[in-house]
Design a protein around this motif. Structure first.
Motif, short mmCIF file in Angstrom:
data_model
loop_
_atom_site.label_atom_id
_atom_site.label_comp_id
_atom_site.label_asym_id
_atom_site.label_seq_id
_atom_site.Cartn_x
_atom_site.Cartn_y
_atom_site.Cartn_z
N LEU A 51 -2.70 -21.31 -10.97
CA LEU A 51 -3.37 -20.79 -9.78
C LEU A 51 -2.41 -20.69 -8.60
N SER A 52 -1.53 -21.67 -8.46
CA SER A 52 -0.56 -21.64 -7.37
C SER A 52 0.28 -20.37 -7.43
N ARG A 53 0.74 -20.03 -8.60
CA ARG A 53 1.55 -18.83 -8.78
C ARG A 53 0.73 -17.57 -8.55
N PHE A 54 -0.49 -17.55 -9.08
CA PHE A 54 -1.37 -16.38 -8.93
C PHE A 54 -1.74 -16.17 -7.46
N PHE A 55 -2.00 -17.24 -6.74
CA PHE A 55 -2.41 -17.12 -5.34
C PHE A 55 -1.33 -16.49 -4.46
N VAL A 56 -0.07 -16.70 -4.80
CA VAL A 56 1.00 -16.04 -4.05
C VAL A 56 0.88 -14.52 -4.21
N GLY A 57 0.67 -14.09 -5.44
CA GLY A 57 0.49 -12.66 -5.70
C GLY A 57 -0.75 -12.10 -5.04
N VAL A 58 -1.83 -12.86 -5.05
CA VAL A 58 -3.07 -12.41 -4.41
C VAL A 58 -2.86 -12.26 -2.90
N ALA A 59 -2.17 -13.20 -2.29
CA ALA A 59 -1.93 -13.11 -0.85
C ALA A 59 -1.13 -11.84 -0.53
N ILE A 60 -0.14 -11.53 -1.34
CA ILE A 60 0.64 -10.30 -1.15
C ILE A 60 -0.26 -9.08 -1.37
N ALA A 61 -1.07 -9.13 -2.43
CA ALA A 61 -1.97 -8.01 -2.72
C ALA A 61 -2.94 -7.77 -1.57
N ILE A 62 -3.46 -8.83 -0.98
CA ILE A 62 -4.39 -8.68 0.14
C ILE A 62 -3.68 -8.01 1.32
N GLY A 63 -2.46 -8.42 1.60
CA GLY A 63 -1.70 -7.78 2.68
C GLY A 63 -1.50 -6.29 2.41
N VAL A 64 -1.14 -5.96 1.17
CA VAL A 64 -0.94 -4.55 0.80
C VAL A 64 -2.26 -3.79 0.89
N LEU A 65 -3.34 -4.39 0.41
CA LEU A 65 -4.66 -3.73 0.48
C LEU A 65 -5.07 -3.45 1.91
N LEU A 66 -4.93 -4.44 2.78
CA LEU A 66 -5.31 -4.24 4.18
C LEU A 66 -4.44 -3.18 4.85
N ALA A 67 -3.13 -3.29 4.67
CA ALA A 67 -2.22 -2.34 5.33
C ALA A 67 -2.42 -0.92 4.82
N SER A 68 -2.44 -0.76 3.50
CA SER A 68 -2.58 0.59 2.94
C SER A 68 -3.96 1.17 3.22
N GLY A 69 -4.99 0.33 3.10
CA GLY A 69 -6.35 0.82 3.35
C GLY A 69 -6.56 1.25 4.79
N LEU A 70 -6.10 0.43 5.72
CA LEU A 70 -6.26 0.79 7.13
C LEU A 70 -5.40 1.99 7.50
N TRP A 71 -4.23 2.10 6.90
CA TRP A 71 -3.37 3.26 7.17
C TRP A 71 -4.02 4.54 6.63
N MET A 72 -4.58 4.47 5.40
CA MET A 72 -5.28 5.63 4.86
C MET A 72 -6.49 5.99 5.71
N LEU A 73 -7.19 4.98 6.19
CA LEU A 73 -8.34 5.21 7.06
C LEU A 73 -7.91 5.91 8.34
N MET A 74 -6.80 5.49 8.91
CA MET A 74 -6.28 6.10 10.12
C MET A 74 -5.89 7.57 9.85
N LEU A 75 -5.22 7.81 8.71
CA LEU A 75 -4.82 9.17 8.37
C LEU A 75 -6.02 10.07 8.14
N ALA A 76 -7.14 9.48 7.71
CA ALA A 76 -8.36 10.26 7.47
C ALA A 76 -9.12 10.55 8.75
N GLY A 77 -8.73 9.93 9.85
CA GLY A 77 -9.40 10.19 11.12
C GLY A 77 -10.30 9.09 11.60
N GLY A 78 -10.27 7.93 10.95
CA GLY A 78 -11.06 6.79 11.39
C GLY A 78 -12.38 6.66 10.65
N PHE A 79 -13.11 5.61 11.01
CA PHE A 79 -14.37 5.28 10.33
C PHE A 79 -15.39 6.40 10.40
#
Length: 154
Positions: A51-79
């Protein structure tokens, strides 16, 4: 599709697949194999380290999900300019992130402490709590994939 949105979507899907697929692998393969082959004094430290090893990857994945998702949302013109399914994916994703943070900072440290002092019943109880929360998060993750793929037609 222009290059930037394609790259963002790729990173977003890769991070989501890592997180949800990792939960599925842990829940349906790693844990059952550990239960079938290892006694608690070996199984519980193994699972804590895994779990310790997996949680490091999950934390990175969450950062990527938030950054990429919000960036795509911004490119689409917002909510205001995106389909309701995007709102739903974000809402469920935020719940998943909150559950992950709870697991990471509540039952997981208790599991680590119990393993350190070889309190196998307490370690097993905390691992059981983690298993239930991961199962919930896995179901939510599958729902997000369904929203992403089917939500547009509803």
């Amino acid at each position: 599709m222009p290059v930037l949105p394609a790259i963002l979507l790729f990173l977003h899907l890769l991070a989501a697949a890592f997180w949800v697929g990792g939960m599925a692998a842990m829940h349906f393969a790693v844990r059952p194999a550990a239960v079938a082959t290892l006694e608690p004094p070996l199984r519980l430290p193994f699972m804590a380290d895994t779990l310790s090893r997996f949680f490091v990857g999950v934390a990175i994945a969450i950062g990527v999900l938030l950054a990429s998702g919000l960036w795509m949302l911004m490119l689409a013109g917002g909510f205001a300019r995106v389909h309701w399914s995007v709102h739903a994916m974000l809402a469920v994703g935020l719940v998943m992130m909150a559950l992950f943070l709870h697991v990471r900072f509540a039952p997981y440290p208790r599991l680590q402490r119990a393993v350190a002092v070889r309190d196998w019943p307490a370690a097993a109880a905390n691992l059981g709590t983690i298993r239930k929360l991961v199962a919930t998060n896995l179901a939510l993750g599958v729902a997000v994939f369904a929203l992403a793929l089917v939500g547009r037609v509803l």
